[in-house]
Structure formats: C-alpha cells, structure tokens
Write a protein that holds these residues in place. Structure first.
Motif, PDB file in Angstrom:
ATOM      1  N   UNK A 165      70.132  42.833  23.620  1.00 49.42           N
ATOM      2  CA  UNK A 165      69.664  41.779  24.672  1.00 49.42           C
ATOM      3  C   UNK A 165      70.305  40.584  24.873  1.00 49.42           C
ATOM      4  N   UNK A 166      71.030  39.796  23.771  1.00 45.97           N
ATOM      5  CA  UNK A 166      71.817  38.803  23.974  1.00 45.97           C
ATOM      6  C   UNK A 166      72.903  38.783  24.600  1.00 45.97           C
ATOM      7  N   UNK A 167      73.471  37.681  25.203  1.00 38.73           N
ATOM      8  CA  UNK A 167      74.658  37.756  25.958  1.00 38.73           C
ATOM      9  C   UNK A 167      76.012  38.340  25.284  1.00 38.73           C
ATOM     10  N   UNK A 168      76.165  37.836  24.143  1.00 37.72           N
ATOM     11  CA  UNK A 168      77.364  38.606  23.355  1.00 37.72           C
ATOM     12  C   UNK A 168      77.217  39.968  23.132  1.00 37.72           C
ATOM     13  N   UNK A 169      76.063  40.619  23.086  1.00 40.95           N
ATOM     14  CA  UNK A 169      75.997  42.232  22.867  1.00 40.95           C
ATOM     15  C   UNK A 169      75.481  42.710  24.110  1.00 40.95           C
ATOM     16  N   UNK A 217      77.605  46.524  24.545  1.00 44.29           N
ATOM     17  CA  UNK A 217      76.572  47.416  24.087  1.00 44.29           C
ATOM     18  C   UNK A 217      76.778  48.468  25.221  1.00 44.29           C
ATOM     19  N   UNK A 218      76.385  47.942  26.479  1.00 40.98           N
ATOM     20  CA  UNK A 218      76.490  48.695  27.741  1.00 40.98           C
ATOM     21  C   UNK A 218      77.795  49.444  27.976  1.00 40.98           C
ATOM     22  N   UNK A 219      79.089  48.863  27.717  1.00 44.54           N
ATOM     23  CA  UNK A 219      80.271  49.524  27.693  1.00 44.54           C
ATOM     24  C   UNK A 219      80.198  50.785  26.735  1.00 44.54           C
ATOM     25  N   UNK A 220      79.845  50.679  25.696  1.00 47.41           N
ATOM     26  CA  UNK A 220      79.737  51.729  24.652  1.00 47.41           C
ATOM     27  C   UNK A 220      78.942  52.708  25.229  1.00 47.41           C
ATOM     28  N   UNK A 254      60.097  44.698  26.250  1.00 48.97           N
ATOM     29  CA  UNK A 254      60.028  43.358  26.455  1.00 48.97           C
ATOM     30  C   UNK A 254      60.288  42.647  25.041  1.00 48.97           C
ATOM     31  N   UNK A 255      59.739  43.289  23.779  1.00 46.88           N
ATOM     32  CA  UNK A 255      60.040  42.814  22.414  1.00 46.88           C
ATOM     33  C   UNK A 255      59.819  41.227  22.478  1.00 46.88           C
ATOM     34  N   UNK A 256      58.602  40.767  23.029  1.00 55.02           N
ATOM     35  CA  UNK A 256      58.232  39.193  22.746  1.00 55.02           C
ATOM     36  C   UNK A 256      58.740  38.440  21.277  1.00 55.02           C
ATOM     37  N   UNK A 257      58.519  39.174  20.159  1.00 53.94           N
ATOM     38  CA  UNK A 257      58.605  38.881  18.901  1.00 53.94           C
ATOM     39  C   UNK A 257      60.192  38.452  18.655  1.00 53.94           C
ATOM     40  N   UNK A 258      60.782  38.925  19.405  1.00 53.70           N
ATOM     41  CA  UNK A 258      62.543  38.615  19.046  1.00 53.70           C
ATOM     42  C   UNK A 258      62.780  37.297  19.553  1.00 53.70           C
ATOM     43  N   UNK A 259      62.054  36.588  20.251  1.00 54.89           N
ATOM     44  CA  UNK A 259      62.228  35.291  20.795  1.00 54.89           C
ATOM     45  C   UNK A 259      63.410  35.026  22.088  1.00 54.89           C
ATOM     46  N   UNK A 260      63.538  36.178  22.399  1.00 53.97           N
ATOM     47  CA  UNK A 260      64.605  36.118  23.572  1.00 53.97           C
ATOM     48  C   UNK A 260      63.981  36.295  25.016  1.00 53.97           C
ATOM     49  N   UNK A 261      64.024  35.115  25.826  1.00 57.10           N
ATOM     50  CA  UNK A 261      63.250  34.993  26.824  1.00 57.10           C
ATOM     51  C   UNK A 261      63.572  36.242  28.126  1.00 57.10           C
ATOM     52  N   UNK A 262      62.375  36.417  28.753  1.00 54.75           N
ATOM     53  CA  UNK A 262      62.717  37.495  29.822  1.00 54.75           C
ATOM     54  C   UNK A 262      63.868  37.015  30.629  1.00 54.75           C
ATOM     55  N   UNK A 300      71.546  38.276  31.584  1.00 53.14           N
ATOM     56  CA  UNK A 300      72.435  39.367  31.059  1.00 53.14           C
ATOM     57  C   UNK A 300      72.725  40.609  31.632  1.00 53.14           C
ATOM     58  N   UNK A 301      71.615  41.360  32.108  1.00 50.76           N
ATOM     59  CA  UNK A 301      71.510  42.602  32.683  1.00 50.76           C
ATOM     60  C   UNK A 301      72.264  42.368  34.153  1.00 50.76           C
ATOM     61  N   UNK A 302      71.982  41.258  34.725  1.00 49.40           N
ATOM     62  CA  UNK A 302      72.354  41.087  36.207  1.00 49.40           C
ATOM     63  C   UNK A 302      73.964  40.891  36.207  1.00 49.40           C
ATOM     64  N   UNK A 303      74.302  40.373  35.066  1.00 52.14           N
ATOM     65  CA  UNK A 303      75.816  40.056  35.176  1.00 52.14           C
ATOM     66  C   UNK A 303      76.355  41.326  34.840  1.00 52.14           C
TER      67      UNK A 303
END
Length: 268
Positions: free
Chosen positions: A71-75, A79-82, A100-108, A114-117
């Motif tokens: 989910x994070x920008x670096x991955x 990950x999608x290219x893979x 959504x995995x709220x416990x990860x602490x990554x905001x929606x 990142x997905x839009x990018x």
C-alpha cells in the motif's frame, strides 16, 4: 455506465494447474473478465492461461488487487509492475485496494493517491476498492474523486445483502462487484431459492447470480467444472419477477463469510 463487466470468473482459492484449466475453460465458453489478486498467489498462472487461451488481450477485462504490504508509496507501483509481469500484460483493466486494513496505520488517502499514480502511469486503466464500508468509501472519494473509483468489490449474497452499502455505492455511481454470491455454497440448499429455481427450471446457483445481476451488481463466481462455468453464465438469461426478488430480500441474515480481524473495517 458500468465500468466493470457484469459477469466475470473469479480465481480465489484456486492455484496451479487447477486455476489454469479453470480460466482457459471459462474463456473458451465465453467469459471475458477475469478476477485475481496478489494474495491469491496465482497471477502467473492466470497470465499463462490467458496467453494460452488464444483470446486477444484487448478483448479481456483483467482485475487484480493490491495486497496490504504494497500500500505504501515505495511498494505499490513496483508491486503492481510485478503483477503485470506475472499476468503477461502491459496494464490491467482494474486494480483494487484489497482490504482497508485500518490497523496498518496507512490512511485511505495515501493508498488511493498511490493507486491513482499507478493509473496515471498507465499501469491500470481503472482503480477501485474492495471491502470498504461507507465511511471508508467516502474517504476514498474525498481522496481521489468518485470518477476514479470504478467499483467497491464486496461480499454479497442472499444471506448478506449489504443494503446500506450497496445503496450508497449506487447513489455515488460506483459499481458494486459481488463476491461470495453463493455464500461458500451455503445458499445452495435454501428452500426459498430452491422453489424459485424450480419455477425457472434453473439451478439455485443461477438464481442467486440472477438476483445479484438484477440488483445491478457485477458477479465473479469461480468454478473448476466446465458445466458449472457454462451454467453460471446462463444466469444472465433469467428474469426474476418482483415477488421473487422480495422473497430473496427476506432471506437476509447478515451471514458474513469473510471477516479477517486485522483487515476488515467496522461493517455498516
């Protein structure tokens, strides 16, 4: 206008030669949409099946889903290219945030940006979400605009009708994709659905799928058997009447089959 095809074939819990055979058979009998995910561990097999099927890639609608560790920008983009490499394609048609995995602490907002990018880079034609409740879907809309959210893929069956969430999505013009439409097979022995099936000289599976289609949802049932893949497709030819739709509506029991503790939101 719906972005997601009404009928696709799912690959959840299928692996190895089983998933290759399932996809090749599905494409052979007329399916043109395929749903997979990074966590299913079968993207390479799906890619192989598509390339061996002889069906042109531009005739197909391929969906994959980003797993939580990407989910994070670096991955996300690597990950999608893979995934694209495994699927043997330059771009997929649709990429979803899987949970959504709220416990990860990554905001929606962060995951959607990142997905839009990835979409802006041409790696995926459309983007969307999966297993998001109303509040989180609204956060996704606020982050990237609803024009960029093609679908919310959610568990939906006659036993889990998710009316509030489905209504919300439809008012926002976001496609509803139904997974687990047969509730892991639990609906197949339902007396009400059996009665309706007899009226239509159809199978219970066909009735459950026809119900979802008539509600305006897309469906992605999986099967390893050619006759079931063909029968599932024929659900599109069944027209349920108002009384039958009401009978199915009364089957609601909030029968959720998939609710992983660290990944799921607070359901509506």
């Amino acid at each position: 206008m719906m972005i997601v095809p009404k009928f696709g074939v799912g690959t959840f819990r299928l692996s190895g030669q089983t998933v290759i055979d399932s996809i090749k058979t599905a494409l052979n009998v007329g399916y043109r949409a395929v749903d997979t995910a990074q966590i299913y561990g079968n993207e390479a097999e799906v890619g192989q099946a598509i390339s061996e099927s002889g069906v042109n890639r531009n005739e197909l609608f391929v969906t994959t889903k980003i797993w939580t560790d990407h989910y994070r920008h670096a991955q996300l983009i690597p990950g999608l290219k893979e995934s694209l490499r495994k699927l043997r394609t330059d771009a997929v048609d649709l990429t979803l945030i899987h949970w959504p995995a709220p416990q990860l602490g990554i905001s929606v907002e962060e995951m959607m940006q990142n997905l839009l990018e990835a979409k802006q880079q041409g790696l995926t034609q459309h983007i969307g979400v999966s297993n998001f409740n109303i509040a989180l879907t609204q956060q996704a809309i606020d982050a990237v605009g609803k024009q960029h959210i093609a679908t919310n893929q959610i568990e939906l069956s006659p036993y889990l009708q998710n009316l509030k969430l489905a209504d919300f999505l439809q008012t926002q013009q976001i496609d509803v994709t139904s997974y687990m439409t047969l509730a892991y097979g639990k609906v197949l022995n339902d007396p009400v659905l059996t009665e309706i099936a007899e009226n239509h000289q159809a199978s219970v599976a066909q009735i459950a799928l026809a119900w979802a289609l008539q509600k305006g949802f897309s469906v992605i049932p999986s099967s390893t058997r050619r006759e079931h893949l063909i029968a599932n497709l024929k659900a599109q030819d069944i027209q349920l009447n108002e009384a039958e739709m009401e009978m199915i509506k009364a089957l609601e029991r909030n029968g959720r089959e998939v609710d992983p503790e660290n990944l799921a939101p607070e359901w509506d």
